[in-house]
Scaffold this motif. Structure first.
Motif: not given
Length: 398
Positions: A129-130, A133
């Protein structure tokens, strides 16, 4: 004591439809913006639908393509974005914040969670997820620099968009998916990007992307009230089933919003209960003259309701709808569907009546005139509906 609800019969419902959906001759609009404002939303899954739906409602359809292009891509008074039921529509730009807050927030949260889950699982944790982003921030910055761009152009600026993950591992539908396509769709439902100009003509389904114009963040309940009030004015009376189907909301949200805007209950045929906007429960006179229309597949008038029997004989549905419930091109006479139309490979517009009850020489002449009007502005452009129906296939092959 509260009196008995006013009854709105089929004749008045058809009168309201002809006037408020800009289909009666006296109710036609001068600009695409007027059409979109009257209808609230133009179905945009099939790009050609937007132009054909607007053209059917303009006083002079000859400049339809140029006018719609101007509104979408130059003046930006109309915007193509995700809306109700995770579907692409064209809205008045001023309504973007209302649509996003009323219907988009929940859809966006689920879409992002689904992408992250599928991406992490399908890459064995390699894509996180990082990581996502960071990639999306870079992609949005590149899009802002370019103004408009295709996914391929964005992957040139941010190569990590080309990364793939395995979707549905071990399932019959297992397939590799690029991060780019899923991410742009998520950014779309989040209201951060919108469709820009198509790569081809006005019938093309390949679009560039653009950063969404800024809009205020509204409280969801306030936005739902605004959207439902507009829709009831354009399409009422409507049943709870109609409203739930069109918005994609939970029935509890529909009922809560009806109460919030003071919607008025009316009785409909077959014992149904419908709702109109507050102050709109009085009688409505019909158009000055009967009207004819050739509406495209996915047109907002036939697609805006779940309860359709009052303007569409159920026996006609197998010929005019596909198996997923998408309506094809329809022929209308004075408030009801009476047939369908198609375009042959040589460009000729052809139509056929399926319900001839009450369709005399006046109606046939009016329908022919509408076909000629459509033929005149479409010209040599070949329009094939994205979702093809039995009658459309049959007519186009003749």
């Amino acid at each position: 004591m509260t009196g008995k609800p006013r009854h709105i019969g089929v004749a008045e419902r058809r009168a309201r439809l002809g006037l408020r959906q800009r289909l009666a001759g006296s109710a036609r609009a001068a600009t695409p913006e007027e059409v979109a404002d009257s209808l609230v939303a133009l179905h945009g899954t099939d790009p050609a639908t937007v132009y054909l739906a607007v053209g059917a409602r303009l006083t002079d359809g000859g400049e339809t393509v140029a006018q719609v292009d101007r509104a979408l891509y130059e003046d930006r008074t109309l915007v193509r974005m995700h809306g109700m039921r995770h579907t692409v529509f064209v809205f008045p730009t001023g309504l973007a914040a209302v649509v996003h807050a009323s219907t988009g927030l929940d859809i966006a949260a689920k879409a992002r969670a689904g992408l992250v889950k599928d991406m992490v699982r399908g890459s064995d944790g390699r894509l996180t997820e990082e990581w996502l982003t960071e990639v999306e921030a870079s992609a949005l910055a590149a899009l802002a620099r370019r103004g408009q761009a295709t996914v391929n152009e964005l992957t040139g600026d941010e190569p990590r968009l080309k990364e793939q993950f395995l979707y549905g591992a071990g399932k019959s539908y297992e397939s590799p998916q690029p991060v780019s396509s899923r991410l742009m769709r998520v950014l779309g439902v989040e209201g951060r990007v919108v469709r820009g100009r198509p790569l081809g003509s006005w019938t093309s389904s390949q679009f560039r992307w653009a950063v969404a114009p800024p809009h205020p963040h509204l409280p969801p309940a306030e936005a739902r009230s605004e959207l439902l009030g507009r829709w009831l004015t354009a399409c009422g009376p409507a049943t709870e089933a109609d409203l739930k189907w069109w918005t994609g909301w939970k029935v509890t949200d529909v009922r809560r919003t009806l109460a919030a805007i003071g919607a008025v209950a009316v009785s409909l045929d077959d014992g149904l209960t419908g709702y109109v906007a507050a102050g709109d429960e009085g009688p409505v006179a019909g158009p000055e003259a009967p009207w004819a229309a050739l509406l495209p597949g996915l047109d907002p008038t036939p697609m805006s309701r779940q309860e359709r029997d009052w303007y569409l004989d159920p026996s006609l549905q197998p010929a005019l709808f596909d198996r997923s419930g998408n309506v094809g091109p329809t022929v209308w006479w004075d408030g009801r569907v009476v047939g369908g139309w198609a375009q042959r490979p040589d460009g000729e517009m052809v139509w056929r009546l399926l319900d001839t009850g009450g369709v005399g020489s006046e109606a046939r002449a009016a329908i022919s005139a509408e076909a000629e009007r459509l033929q005149a502005w479409v010209g040599r452009t070949r329009v094939t509906p994205r979702f093809r129906t039995p009658l459309e296939r049959e007519l186009s092959a003749e």
